[in-house]
Design a protein around this motif. Structure first.
Motif, PDB file in Angstrom:
ATOM      1  N   ASP A  11      25.153  68.171 -24.215  1.00  0.00           N
ATOM      2  CA  ASP A  11      25.564  67.005 -23.429  1.00  0.00           C
ATOM      3  C   ASP A  11      26.231  67.492 -22.136  1.00  0.00           C
ATOM      4  O   ASP A  11      27.439  67.722 -22.088  1.00  0.00           O
ATOM      5  CB  ASP A  11      26.541  66.173 -24.280  1.00  0.00           C
ATOM      6  CG  ASP A  11      27.240  65.069 -23.491  1.00  0.00           C
ATOM      7  OD1 ASP A  11      26.985  64.934 -22.271  1.00  0.00           O
ATOM      8  OD2 ASP A  11      28.046  64.340 -24.096  1.00  0.00           O
TER       9      ASP A  11
ATOM     10  N   ARG B  34      29.451  69.565 -26.087  1.00  0.00           N
ATOM     11  CA  ARG B  34      29.764  68.619 -25.013  1.00  0.00           C
ATOM     12  C   ARG B  34      30.897  69.126 -24.125  1.00  0.00           C
ATOM     13  O   ARG B  34      31.555  68.359 -23.444  1.00  0.00           O
ATOM     14  CB  ARG B  34      30.082  67.231 -25.582  1.00  0.00           C
ATOM     15  CG  ARG B  34      31.041  67.204 -26.721  1.00  0.00           C
ATOM     16  CD  ARG B  34      32.489  67.380 -26.354  1.00  0.00           C
ATOM     17  NE  ARG B  34      33.025  66.209 -25.685  1.00  0.00           N
ATOM     18  CZ  ARG B  34      34.049  66.260 -24.855  1.00  0.00           C
ATOM     19  NH1 ARG B  34      34.654  67.413 -24.589  1.00  0.00           N
ATOM     20  NH2 ARG B  34      34.512  65.165 -24.284  1.00  0.00           N
TER      21      ARG B  34
ATOM     22  N   LYS C 149      34.015  52.239 -27.657  1.00  0.00           N
ATOM     23  CA  LYS C 149      34.328  53.352 -26.765  1.00  0.00           C
ATOM     24  C   LYS C 149      35.715  53.942 -27.041  1.00  0.00           C
ATOM     25  O   LYS C 149      36.707  53.220 -27.013  1.00  0.00           O
ATOM     26  CB  LYS C 149      34.309  52.876 -25.296  1.00  0.00           C
ATOM     27  CG  LYS C 149      32.978  52.390 -24.789  1.00  0.00           C
ATOM     28  CD  LYS C 149      31.867  53.430 -24.901  1.00  0.00           C
ATOM     29  CE  LYS C 149      32.152  54.753 -24.220  1.00  0.00           C
ATOM     30  NZ  LYS C 149      31.092  55.760 -24.520  1.00  0.00           N
TER      31      LYS C 149
ATOM     32  N   CYS D  54      26.975  55.243 -20.525  1.00  0.00           N
ATOM     33  CA  CYS D  54      28.159  55.580 -21.322  1.00  0.00           C
ATOM     34  C   CYS D  54      28.481  54.375 -22.200  1.00  0.00           C
ATOM     35  O   CYS D  54      28.673  54.509 -23.402  1.00  0.00           O
ATOM     36  CB  CYS D  54      29.333  55.908 -20.393  1.00  0.00           C
ATOM     37  SG  CYS D  54      30.821  56.326 -21.302  1.00  0.00           S
TER      38      CYS D  54
END
Ligand code: PEP
Ligand code: MN
Length: 345
Positions: free
Chosen positions: A270, A238, A132, A103
């Motif tokens: 995903d 996702r 992020k 991640c």
């Protein structure tokens, strides 16, 4: 666009609609039936605001016939778009691609260990977050450019391509030397200024579906990139927010064949962010390949439980290797070749 007037619409109501249409850049065709008048507007109808007509007195229903997205639609491009990368890897062709990584890029040892595993398992794309988007401003925000440099070095050493998320326009320039594909995260799917700017570069963009976005909204967002002349757009399912609480999101597997039907753009699945649980990731990855996904994006980490972000959904390296073997079987079963992209090195 079709506008059907109510049966009891007055001549004045009809005139108002007609006059509103006549000032638009469209050709107007009127059909006056025994009980009902219908208008058909033909031409550049994408700019027409349906809601504006729906609220006019005497209007019964307004239908859009042509799709609001032009460049992302199948009508613009009959075949499938195949995004090609410098080392010959492709996304959108016959072969399934696999994009894997942590991640967040955490340190040198972590990203080099992962890169070696990604290569050995036969995947082509190393993905790691350096910027992020975290729900909390107090959570780890990523290593930034130093992190990207590490990932780029690890990728170079193993002959892999890099994918990383861009959160704002000012990051594009500095990220360019280190990424082969820019990811736009779910939270930024409708950051239209960022999308427009990504339309100006000539590197592929992986555009994730927003948490509450419809397929049409996803395709319209891709249009911002395509209309800038960057045709290398890869869509990504996702998971979307639903009323289900047992998983982080609800993976909309049906979005995969629907996107394929509506658009020529490749679609990546995903299952990591879609489910938020590592025990669900392999099943959803396999389902996505069976449903027609062009690539799988998964989060992996040698100490998955200690990942600084998204630990619960992150696969251990041996789980990833096992998944790769299973995906090869599914890919072959649905006629997606022998995963040459993902040939064991
Ligand atoms: C990610 O890919 O790490 C991420 C934050 O994903 P999403 O934008 O889908 O939430
Ligand atoms: Mn993540």
């Amino acid at each position: 666009m079709i506008i059907a007037m109510q049966e009891r619409a007055s001549e004045t109501d009809i005139e108002i609609v007609l006059n509103a249409l006549l000032v638009e850049d469209v050709n107007v065709h009127r059909t006056t039936g025994a009980t009902q008048t219908i208008f058909a507007a033909v031409g550049s109808t994408a700019k027409l605001d349906l809601n504006k007509y729906e609220v006019l007195p005497g209007v019964q229903k307004v239908h859009r016939i042509s799709l609001p997205y032009k460049l992302a639609g199948r009508a613009f491009h009959q075949g499938n778009t195949v995004v090609e990368f410098a080392n010959g890897a492709t996304i959108g062709g016959e072969e399934i691609a696999v994009i894997a990584g942590p991640c967040a890029i955490e340190n040198r040892e972590q990203i080099f260990t992962i890169a070696r595993c990604v290569k050995a398992a036969g995947a082509n794309f190393l993905r790691g977050g350096a910027f992020k988007p975290r729900s909390s401003p107090y959570a780890f925000q990523g290593l930034g450019i130093p992190g990207l440099k590490l990932m780029h070095e690890a990728a170079q050493e193993n002959g892999l391509l890099t994918v990383s998320e861009v959160m704002e326009i000012s990051q594009i320039e500095t990220m360019l030397p280190y990424v082969d594909c820019f990811q736009v995260g779910a939270r930024n799917m409708q950051n239209f200024n960022l999308l427009r700017e990504l339309g100006q570069i000539r590197k592929p963009v992986l555009l994730k579906r927003g948490i509450a976005a419809t397929i049409e909204e996803l395709l319209l967002s891709s249009e911002y990139i395509l209309s800038g002349g960057n045709y290398d757009v890869i869509l990504c399912e996702r998971g979307i927010r639903s009323y289900e609480q047992s998983m982080r999101n609800t993976m909309d597997i049906s979005a995969i064949p629907m996107v394929k039907k509506l658009s020529h753009l490749p679609i990546v699945a995903d299952p990591s962010h879609a489910t938020g649980r590592r025990d669900m990731v392999p099943a959803m990855a396999k389902a996505a390949v069976a449903a027609g996904a062009d690539a799988i994006l998964v989060e992996i980490h040698p100490q998955a439980d200690n990942s600084v972000s998204d630990a619960a959904q992150t696969l251990y390296l041996d789980q990833f290797e096992k998944l790769m073997d299973e995906l090869r079987i599914i890919a072959a079963a649905v006629g997606r070749g022998d995963m040459r992209n993902c040939a064991v090195a």
